[in-house]
Motif scaffolding. Structure first.
Motif, mmCIF file in Angstrom:
data_model
loop_
_atom_site.group_PDB
_atom_site.id
_atom_site.type_symbol
_atom_site.label_atom_id
_atom_site.label_comp_id
_atom_site.label_asym_id
_atom_site.label_seq_id
_atom_site.Cartn_x
_atom_site.Cartn_y
_atom_site.Cartn_z
ATOM 1 N N THR A 11 0.837 -1.205 0.000
ATOM 2 C CA THR A 11 0.000 0.000 0.000
ATOM 3 C C THR A 11 0.866 1.247 0.000
ATOM 4 O O THR A 11 0.598 2.206 -0.734
ATOM 5 C CB THR A 11 -0.945 -0.010 1.220
ATOM 6 N N ARG A 12 1.928 1.235 0.787
ATOM 7 C CA ARG A 12 2.845 2.397 0.811
ATOM 8 C C ARG A 12 3.515 2.604 -0.545
ATOM 9 O O ARG A 12 3.642 3.731 -1.015
ATOM 10 C CB ARG A 12 3.896 2.219 1.898
ATOM 11 N N ARG A 13 3.958 1.494 -1.175
ATOM 12 C CA ARG A 13 4.575 1.614 -2.503
ATOM 13 C C ARG A 13 3.589 2.209 -3.499
ATOM 14 O O ARG A 13 3.956 3.038 -4.320
ATOM 15 C CB ARG A 13 5.079 0.258 -2.996
ATOM 16 N N LEU A 14 2.337 1.788 -3.424
ATOM 17 C CA LEU A 14 1.325 2.334 -4.338
ATOM 18 C C LEU A 14 1.057 3.806 -4.060
ATOM 19 O O LEU A 14 0.891 4.602 -4.988
ATOM 20 C CB LEU A 14 0.021 1.540 -4.227
ATOM 21 N N MET A 15 1.018 4.185 -2.796
ATOM 22 C CA MET A 15 0.789 5.589 -2.452
ATOM 23 C C MET A 15 1.916 6.472 -2.970
ATOM 24 O O MET A 15 1.684 7.629 -3.338
ATOM 25 C CB MET A 15 0.646 5.744 -0.931
ATOM 26 N N ASP A 16 3.136 5.935 -3.014
ATOM 27 C CA ASP A 16 4.290 6.696 -3.474
ATOM 28 C C ASP A 16 4.483 6.625 -4.987
ATOM 29 O O ASP A 16 5.447 7.174 -5.514
ATOM 30 C CB ASP A 16 5.570 6.187 -2.786
ATOM 31 N N ASP A 18 2.980 6.685 -9.189
ATOM 32 C CA ASP A 18 2.129 7.470 -10.082
ATOM 33 C C ASP A 18 0.960 6.643 -10.605
ATOM 34 O O ASP A 18 0.186 7.137 -11.425
ATOM 35 C CB ASP A 18 2.952 7.994 -11.267
ATOM 36 N N LEU A 19 0.845 5.403 -10.173
ATOM 37 C CA LEU A 19 -0.247 4.548 -10.646
ATOM 38 C C LEU A 19 -1.588 5.119 -10.215
ATOM 39 O O LEU A 19 -1.762 5.509 -9.063
ATOM 40 C CB LEU A 19 -0.098 3.127 -10.106
ATOM 41 N N ARG A 20 -2.537 5.136 -11.139
ATOM 42 C CA ARG A 20 -3.872 5.648 -10.839
ATOM 43 C C ARG A 20 -4.952 4.677 -11.274
ATOM 44 O O ARG A 20 -6.097 5.038 -11.408
ATOM 45 C CB ARG A 20 -4.088 7.001 -11.538
ATOM 46 N N GLU A 21 -4.559 3.445 -11.516
ATOM 47 C CA GLU A 21 -5.517 2.427 -11.914
ATOM 48 C C GLU A 21 -5.468 1.283 -10.896
ATOM 49 O O GLU A 21 -4.504 1.155 -10.154
ATOM 50 C CB GLU A 21 -5.217 1.919 -13.312
ATOM 51 N N PRO A 22 -6.521 0.464 -10.841
ATOM 52 C CA PRO A 22 -6.525 -0.654 -9.884
ATOM 53 C C PRO A 22 -5.361 -1.601 -10.147
ATOM 54 O O PRO A 22 -4.993 -1.844 -11.294
ATOM 55 C CB PRO A 22 -7.856 -1.364 -10.166
ATOM 56 N N VAL A 23 -4.772 -2.089 -9.082
ATOM 57 C CA VAL A 23 -3.643 -3.017 -9.195
ATOM 58 C C VAL A 23 -3.702 -4.004 -8.032
ATOM 59 O O VAL A 23 -4.088 -3.644 -6.922
ATOM 60 C CB VAL A 23 -2.295 -2.252 -9.225
ATOM 61 N N ASN A 24 -3.344 -5.242 -8.317
ATOM 62 C CA ASN A 24 -3.313 -6.269 -7.278
ATOM 63 C C ASN A 24 -2.026 -6.161 -6.472
ATOM 64 O O ASN A 24 -0.955 -5.954 -7.037
ATOM 65 C CB ASN A 24 -3.374 -7.665 -7.896
ATOM 66 N N ILE A 25 -2.138 -6.321 -5.161
ATOM 67 C CA ILE A 25 -0.939 -6.406 -4.326
ATOM 68 C C ILE A 25 -0.962 -7.667 -3.477
ATOM 69 O O ILE A 25 -0.193 -7.811 -2.559
ATOM 70 C CB ILE A 25 -0.758 -5.159 -3.422
ATOM 71 N N GLY A 26 -1.850 -8.587 -3.797
ATOM 72 C CA GLY A 26 -1.951 -9.832 -3.045
ATOM 73 C C GLY A 26 -0.832 -10.802 -3.378
ATOM 74 O O GLY A 26 -0.030 -10.584 -4.282
ATOM 75 N N ARG A 72 6.154 -5.038 -12.537
ATOM 76 C CA ARG A 72 6.672 -4.202 -13.623
ATOM 77 C C ARG A 72 6.736 -2.737 -13.204
ATOM 78 O O ARG A 72 7.724 -2.052 -13.424
ATOM 79 C CB ARG A 72 5.782 -4.356 -14.856
ATOM 80 N N GLU A 73 5.688 -2.250 -12.562
ATOM 81 C CA GLU A 73 5.582 -0.832 -12.233
ATOM 82 C C GLU A 73 6.311 -0.432 -10.952
ATOM 83 O O GLU A 73 6.811 0.675 -10.847
ATOM 84 C CB GLU A 73 4.101 -0.431 -12.111
ATOM 85 N N ARG A 74 6.334 -1.311 -9.964
ATOM 86 C CA ARG A 74 6.899 -0.935 -8.663
ATOM 87 C C ARG A 74 8.041 -1.841 -8.219
ATOM 88 O O ARG A 74 8.672 -1.592 -7.211
ATOM 89 C CB ARG A 74 5.811 -0.927 -7.591
ATOM 90 N N GLY A 75 8.266 -2.943 -8.916
ATOM 91 C CA GLY A 75 9.404 -3.796 -8.607
ATOM 92 C C GLY A 75 9.315 -4.540 -7.293
ATOM 93 O O GLY A 75 10.315 -4.994 -6.768
ATOM 94 N N GLY A 76 8.134 -4.682 -6.742
ATOM 95 C CA GLY A 76 8.013 -5.412 -5.482
ATOM 96 C C GLY A 76 6.697 -6.138 -5.402
ATOM 97 O O GLY A 76 5.715 -5.726 -6.008
#
Length: 115
Positions: A11-16, A18-26, A72-76
């Motif tokens: 969640t922190r990586r997503l907040m930091d 530029d992604l503005r579309e839904p993404v899975n972090i599960g 791809r977008e956040r590397g984690g």
């Protein structure tokens, strides 16, 4: 299913980002409810009777997340396995349940085990 520390980190990586579309972090670890049940039994050191109502709809065979985009977008992506996360959670709950009355509030919150 995902361990809370992985959820917070994702969640922190997503907040930091530029992604503005839904993404899975599960977790991408495929887990059936039967497997979840068996992990809980193993950790607790018990064996329970499994009852299945085959007259009901079956639903999906398992749960997991496609982490292609987040990698791809956040590397984690989540790194704590279901088994490890459940063991950590069980140990924390067990310690809380066996703590002296009044001591529970003073205890540290759930933290990952040292690596």
């Amino acid at each position: 299913f995902m361990y809370v520390d992985d959820c917070i980190a994702g969640t922190r990586r997503l907040m930091d980002s530029d992604l503005r579309e839904p993404v899975n972090i599960g977790s991408d670890e495929l887990v059936t409810i039967d497997r979840l049940y068996r992990i809980a039994e193993e950790i607790a050191g018990i064996e329970l009777e499994h009852k299945y109502d085959v007259t009901k709809p079956k639903g999906v065979r398992g749960r997991n997340s496609d982490n292609t985009m987040i990698l791809r977008e956040r590397g984690g992506a989540p790194s704590i396995s279901l088994d490890d996360g459940m063991r950590r959670t069980f140990a924390w709950i067990d310690a809380e349940m066996h703590a002296a009355p009044g001591a529970r509030r003073a205890r540290a919150p759930l933290r990952p085990a040292p690596r």
